[in-house]
Write a protein that holds these residues in place. Structure first.
Motif, PDB file in Angstrom:
ATOM      1  N   VAL A  80       0.861  -1.177   0.000  1.00 33.69           N
ATOM      2  CA  VAL A  80       0.000   0.000   0.000  1.00 33.69           C
ATOM      3  C   VAL A  80       0.894   1.222   0.000  1.00 33.69           C
ATOM      4  O   VAL A  80       1.886   1.271   0.743  1.00 33.69           O
ATOM      5  CB  VAL A  80      -0.915   0.026   1.245  1.00 33.69           C
ATOM      6  N   ALA A  81       0.578   2.190  -0.835  1.00 31.30           N
ATOM      7  CA  ALA A  81       1.387   3.408  -0.878  1.00 31.30           C
ATOM      8  C   ALA A  81       1.405   4.040   0.498  1.00 31.30           C
ATOM      9  O   ALA A  81       0.347   4.203   1.120  1.00 31.30           O
ATOM     10  CB  ALA A  81       0.817   4.379  -1.905  1.00 31.30           C
ATOM     11  N   PRO A  82       2.594   4.373   1.000  1.00 35.99           N
ATOM     12  CA  PRO A  82       2.680   4.931   2.344  1.00 35.99           C
ATOM     13  C   PRO A  82       2.009   6.282   2.450  1.00 35.99           C
ATOM     14  O   PRO A  82       2.068   7.097   1.529  1.00 35.99           O
ATOM     15  CB  PRO A  82       4.192   5.049   2.573  1.00 35.99           C
ATOM     16  N   VAL A  83       1.339   6.493   3.550  1.00 33.02           N
ATOM     17  CA  VAL A  83       0.731   7.783   3.844  1.00 33.02           C
ATOM     18  C   VAL A  83       1.764   8.646   4.552  1.00 33.02           C
ATOM     19  O   VAL A  83       2.489   8.172   5.421  1.00 33.02           O
ATOM     20  CB  VAL A  83      -0.518   7.617   4.735  1.00 33.02           C
ATOM     21  N   GLN A  84       1.846   9.899   4.157  1.00 30.05           N
ATOM     22  CA  GLN A  84       2.783  10.808   4.804  1.00 30.05           C
ATOM     23  C   GLN A  84       2.089  11.527   5.953  1.00 30.05           C
ATOM     24  O   GLN A  84       0.887  11.751   5.939  1.00 30.05           O
ATOM     25  CB  GLN A  84       3.311  11.831   3.798  1.00 30.05           C
ATOM     26  N   TYR A  85       2.885  11.885   6.928  1.00 27.36           N
ATOM     27  CA  TYR A  85       2.347  12.544   8.111  1.00 27.36           C
ATOM     28  C   TYR A  85       3.128  13.814   8.408  1.00 27.36           C
ATOM     29  O   TYR A  85       4.278  13.965   8.004  1.00 27.36           O
ATOM     30  CB  TYR A  85       2.394  11.594   9.317  1.00 27.36           C
ATOM     31  N   HIS A  86       2.496  14.721   9.093  1.00 27.87           N
ATOM     32  CA  HIS A  86       3.122  15.991   9.426  1.00 27.87           C
ATOM     33  C   HIS A  86       2.763  16.376  10.858  1.00 27.87           C
ATOM     34  O   HIS A  86       1.626  16.192  11.280  1.00 27.87           O
ATOM     35  CB  HIS A  86       2.640  17.092   8.479  1.00 27.87           C
ATOM     36  N   THR A  87       3.735  16.899  11.577  1.00 33.27           N
ATOM     37  CA  THR A  87       3.460  17.378  12.932  1.00 33.27           C
ATOM     38  C   THR A  87       3.681  18.875  13.001  1.00 33.27           C
ATOM     39  O   THR A  87       4.495  19.447  12.266  1.00 33.27           O
ATOM     40  CB  THR A  87       4.369  16.709  13.971  1.00 33.27           C
ATOM     41  N   LEU A  88       2.952  19.499  13.877  1.00 34.23           N
ATOM     42  CA  LEU A  88       3.180  20.920  14.138  1.00 34.23           C
ATOM     43  C   LEU A  88       2.851  21.208  15.593  1.00 34.23           C
ATOM     44  O   LEU A  88       2.156  20.449  16.266  1.00 34.23           O
ATOM     45  CB  LEU A  88       2.371  21.803  13.189  1.00 34.23           C
ATOM     46  N   ASP A  89       3.358  22.337  16.049  1.00 28.75           N
ATOM     47  CA  ASP A  89       3.098  22.781  17.420  1.00 28.75           C
ATOM     48  C   ASP A  89       1.868  23.665  17.448  1.00 28.75           C
ATOM     49  O   ASP A  89       1.664  24.511  16.564  1.00 28.75           O
ATOM     50  CB  ASP A  89       4.288  23.562  17.967  1.00 28.75           C
ATOM     51  N   THR A  90       1.037  23.481  18.455  1.00 27.60           N
ATOM     52  CA  THR A  90      -0.082  24.371  18.712  1.00 27.60           C
ATOM     53  C   THR A  90       0.006  24.821  20.168  1.00 27.60           C
ATOM     54  O   THR A  90       0.754  24.230  20.946  1.00 27.60           O
ATOM     55  CB  THR A  90      -1.433  23.663  18.485  1.00 27.60           C
TER      56      THR A  90
ATOM     57  N   VAL B 253      -1.465  14.854   2.356  1.00 28.94           N
ATOM     58  CA  VAL B 253      -2.013  14.137   1.208  1.00 28.94           C
ATOM     59  C   VAL B 253      -1.662  14.862  -0.089  1.00 28.94           C
ATOM     60  O   VAL B 253      -2.074  16.011  -0.292  1.00 28.94           O
ATOM     61  CB  VAL B 253      -3.549  14.017   1.323  1.00 28.94           C
ATOM     62  N   PRO B 254      -0.877  14.224  -0.977  1.00 33.08           N
ATOM     63  CA  PRO B 254      -0.601  14.849  -2.277  1.00 33.08           C
ATOM     64  C   PRO B 254      -1.856  14.854  -3.142  1.00 33.08           C
ATOM     65  O   PRO B 254      -2.596  13.859  -3.194  1.00 33.08           O
ATOM     66  CB  PRO B 254       0.487  13.949  -2.865  1.00 33.08           C
ATOM     67  N   VAL B 255      -2.111  15.962  -3.809  1.00 34.20           N
ATOM     68  CA  VAL B 255      -3.290  16.100  -4.665  1.00 34.20           C
ATOM     69  C   VAL B 255      -2.840  16.647  -6.016  1.00 34.20           C
ATOM     70  O   VAL B 255      -2.243  17.725  -6.090  1.00 34.20           O
ATOM     71  CB  VAL B 255      -4.336  17.038  -4.041  1.00 34.20           C
ATOM     72  N   GLY B 256      -3.143  15.909  -7.077  1.00 33.47           N
ATOM     73  CA  GLY B 256      -2.788  16.374  -8.405  1.00 33.47           C
ATOM     74  C   GLY B 256      -1.295  16.511  -8.577  1.00 33.47           C
ATOM     75  O   GLY B 256      -0.505  15.740  -8.042  1.00 33.47           O
ATOM     76  N   THR B 257      -0.895  17.541  -9.306  1.00 35.65           N
ATOM     77  CA  THR B 257       0.517  17.794  -9.583  1.00 35.65           C
ATOM     78  C   THR B 257       1.015  18.934  -8.714  1.00 35.65           C
ATOM     79  O   THR B 257       0.669  20.097  -8.927  1.00 35.65           O
ATOM     80  CB  THR B 257       0.728  18.159 -11.067  1.00 35.65           C
ATOM     81  N   GLY B 258       1.806  18.577  -7.732  1.00 36.80           N
ATOM     82  CA  GLY B 258       2.448  19.595  -6.909  1.00 36.80           C
ATOM     83  C   GLY B 258       1.591  20.200  -5.823  1.00 36.80           C
ATOM     84  O   GLY B 258       2.025  21.144  -5.148  1.00 36.80           O
ATOM     85  N   ASN B 259       0.380  19.695  -5.604  1.00 35.88           N
ATOM     86  CA  ASN B 259      -0.484  20.224  -4.549  1.00 35.88           C
ATOM     87  C   ASN B 259      -0.495  19.292  -3.337  1.00 35.88           C
ATOM     88  O   ASN B 259      -0.359  18.079  -3.473  1.00 35.88           O
ATOM     89  CB  ASN B 259      -1.917  20.399  -5.048  1.00 35.88           C
ATOM     90  N   THR B 260      -0.683  19.889  -2.180  1.00 35.08           N
ATOM     91  CA  THR B 260      -0.722  19.123  -0.935  1.00 35.08           C
ATOM     92  C   THR B 260      -1.849  19.620  -0.054  1.00 35.08           C
ATOM     93  O   THR B 260      -2.046  20.830   0.097  1.00 35.08           O
ATOM     94  CB  THR B 260       0.604  19.250  -0.165  1.00 35.08           C
ATOM     95  N   VAL B 261      -2.591  18.662   0.510  1.00 40.32           N
ATOM     96  CA  VAL B 261      -3.620  18.992   1.499  1.00 40.32           C
ATOM     97  C   VAL B 261      -3.209  18.361   2.824  1.00 40.32           C
ATOM     98  O   VAL B 261      -2.762  17.218   2.863  1.00 40.32           O
ATOM     99  CB  VAL B 261      -5.006  18.467   1.072  1.00 40.32           C
TER     100      VAL B 261
END
Length: 626
Positions: free
Chosen positions: A46-56, A66-74
């Protein structure tokens, strides 16, 4: 067991094992997990899902990238708690702000829905099918570079569901966030008894679900900068019960600064469905069915209901709603809904709006407003109500509806509840909305229902907002595009016309899901979706849906005289004036004139058991489908 994936973002290593986000300091332990995985039988890749962390301000969160289309990220940050679990001593209390956490919060998967009976058609498409009292979570969707300096406008969505069903996870904000260049927040809030139980006094004031919505907005105010959002540019929007909710929030001056613009979709505060005027009737019924020994005082009711086991709440609530439908005014009174509690909502909305010097009126007019409806709000009837009347009235919904249904039920109930059972009013309604053609009659009854509960309340709300208002903007829409799919799960009858209740949400939130269901989406439909998102996002950013638009139809501003609006459909987006002009004239001018010379029909007031049972059946299914 789920896949393990590893990503590196800004020197933060996050390993995701199952549902757990693990910081780079735990790398050795994670390596052990990886070795163990190698010993398991080989699974499909299964294609690996990428994750991101940030401080709040509340602590670190790990969400999906989540990559979307060409060069876009959600980026999706899901199941973020905005209040403590409302359980135990916190049941039937205002929400308590969540405390800061020390570890990384896993925001990669949706949380449970608030306690409810989820319809099977909805449950089948939910990632998390569980329900729980511990449900006060929200989801954040954003795109592009995730930086605290991007300062994007924020759109906070509250779902519909007649205040008894619904969930934030159903509405994926990715498309709106990406194409509108805004941050989208969707939030759960308590529903049914747990969200709106009230004894009608200070013992149990109710409105806990509205307090939840306010707490979610406070979370946005205090935390959204971490996601790149601008807390000084927040738009709240909602559909059906969500529309009623945001319109009520717009009448609470204490909310000043939490949001700045409002979009009311198929629901405003002037509708009978926005406020329960007799909450104690339902409280007594619910406590009686809960086998409470003492229902004589508010305190006794509250003490008993507060301790009811969770698993008994929904079945008891369902039975209480059914019993409540026997009340003669039940068509115009929801069982579980916001109430005038003397604290959050101090008086009935339309009473507050009559005082043009009040702080409530001033706050409402300070906000930019869009309000609109779909072209066939009465679709709630053919999908959920007509089929249950077929045997009594001898008709087949797929073929049409006889005029006897208008005369004996709909016109009768409206005349009884709104005009003190005046027979001349009943006759005028029959004359206006009657037809000998059963297909035309089916549509006209839908018009009658839509006028009473959606269209006329919307126009009243817009008139009030636009009246002598030089400080903010007012816009109206009619969504006329037919559905891509039937939202009720049932095929539309051949006589049905227009856009059914909730259709616009597919174009705002669900077009990608339609593609995944192998539903053909034309290029013109995709262009239409882009235009709708542009209007909504422009309004959220600038208070003007037309801002910066070089092409596309200009959305005219609303005023009391012209009542200009925009008609939204794939085939044509057009400027229009005076929506449903002839019907509006009937309700605003003709019928009040007729009603000013009352003629009481006593015989008509003696409704038989047959009509009582029909009312009960009608309202039960209406409440479940809103």
């Amino acid at each position: 067991m789920k896949k393990v994936s590893v990503t590196n973002h800004q020197s933060n290593y996050i390993f995701v094992f199952g549902n757990k986000a693990i910081h780079h300091k735990d790398i050795k332990r994670t390596m052990v997990y990886t070795v163990l995985l190698c010993l398991l039988p080989v699974l499909p890749l299964v294609a690996p899902v990428q994750y991101h962390t940030l401080d709040t301000p509340l602590g670190k969160v790990a969400g999906r990238q989540v990559p979307v289309g060409t060069g876009n990220t959600v980026y999706k940050f899901l199941k973020i708690p905005y209040a403590k679990p409302p359980v135990g001593e916190l049941r039937f209390q205002k929400p308590v702000a969540v405390e800061r956490w020390s570890s990384i919060h896993d925001s990669t998967e949706h949380g449970p829905s608030c306690l409810q009976a989820i319809p099977a058609t909805i449950k089948n498409v939910l990632e998390n099918k569980e329900v729980s009292e511990d449900c006060l979570h929200l989801n954040v969707y954003t795109s592009g570079g995730l930086s605290s300096t991007t300062n994007k406008s924020v759109m906070v969505f509250f779902h519909g569901g007649a205040f008894v069903t619904g969930q934030a996870q159903l509405y994926d904000g990715s498309g709106l966030a990406l194409n509108g260049d805004v941050i989208v927040v969707t939030a759960n809030y308590r529903l049914g008894v747990l969200g709106f139980f009230s004894t009608g006094d200070s013992v149990a004031r109710g409105n806990y679900g509205l307090w939840d919505q306010i707490e979610a907005l406070k979370w946005v105010k205090n935390n959204i900068r971490s996601f790149g959002g601008n807390p000084d540019s927040v738009t709240i929007f909602g559909e059906s019960a969500g529309g009623f909710s945001v319109s009520l929030l717009a009448l609470i001056p204490q909310n000043k600064g939490l949001f700045h613009r409002v979009i009311m979709q198929s629901g405003t505060y002037s509708s009978a469905y926005a406020i329960n005027e007799k909450p104690k009737d339902f409280a007594i019924t619910f406590s009686y069915l809960s086998k409470c020994k003492n229902v004589q005082t508010s305190q006794a009711i509250f003490d008993c209901v507060r301790n009811i086991p969770t698993d008994l709440i929904i079945p008891t609530q369902t039975n209480a709603i059914r019993m409540g439908l026997l009340a003669p005014d039940s068509l115009f009174r929801p069982s579980c809904a916001p109430v005038v509690d003397g604290e959050l909502i101090k008086r009935a909305p339309m009473v507050s709006m009559k005082n043009t010097s009040s702080d409530v009126y001033a706050f409402f007019q300070s906000l930019d407003v869009i309000a609109g409806c779909v072209s066939a709000e009465g679709s709630l009837l053919h999908a959920y109500i007509y089929p249950y009347m077929e045997e009594s009235y001898g008709f087949n919904t797929s073929e049409g509806v006889p005029s006897s249904l208008l005369r004996s039920y709909f016109a009768r109930v409206v005349a009884e509840q709104l005009y003190k059972n005046q027979s001349n009013v009943w006759k005028a309604i029959v004359d206006k909305f009657g037809s000998s053609d059963i297909q035309v009659q089916a549509r006209k009854i839908m018009d009658l229902y839509g006028d009473i509960f959606f269209y006329m309340p919307m126009i009243k709300t817009l008139d009030i907002h636009a009246s002598n208002n030089k400080d903010s903007s007012t816009f109206q829409y009619l969504f006329s595009e037919p559905n891509l799919v039937s939202l009720s799960g049932k095929p539309h009858p051949s006589w049905f016309r227009g856009s059914e209740h909730g259709t616009e949400l597919i174009f705002l939130f669900g077009i990608e899901q339609m593609k995944s269901m192998n539903i053909n989406i034309s290029s013109s439909t995709l262009d239409f979706v882009k235009q709708i998102i542009t209007y909504w996002a422009n309004f959220a950013k600038y208070g003007d849906p037309n801002h910066g638009a070089d092409d596309g139809t200009r959305w005219p501003e609303y005023d009391e005289v012209n009542r200009s609006y925009i008609d939204l459909a794939v085939s044509s987006i057009s400027q229009q004036k005076s929506m449903f002009r002839d019907r509006v004239k009937f309700w605003e001018k003709d019928l009040p004139l007729i009603a000013s010379t009352p003629v009481t029909d006593r015989a008509a007031s003696l409704m038989s058991v047959k009509w009582t049972l029909l009312i009960m059946l009608f309202l039960y299914h209406l409440i479940r489908c809103l």
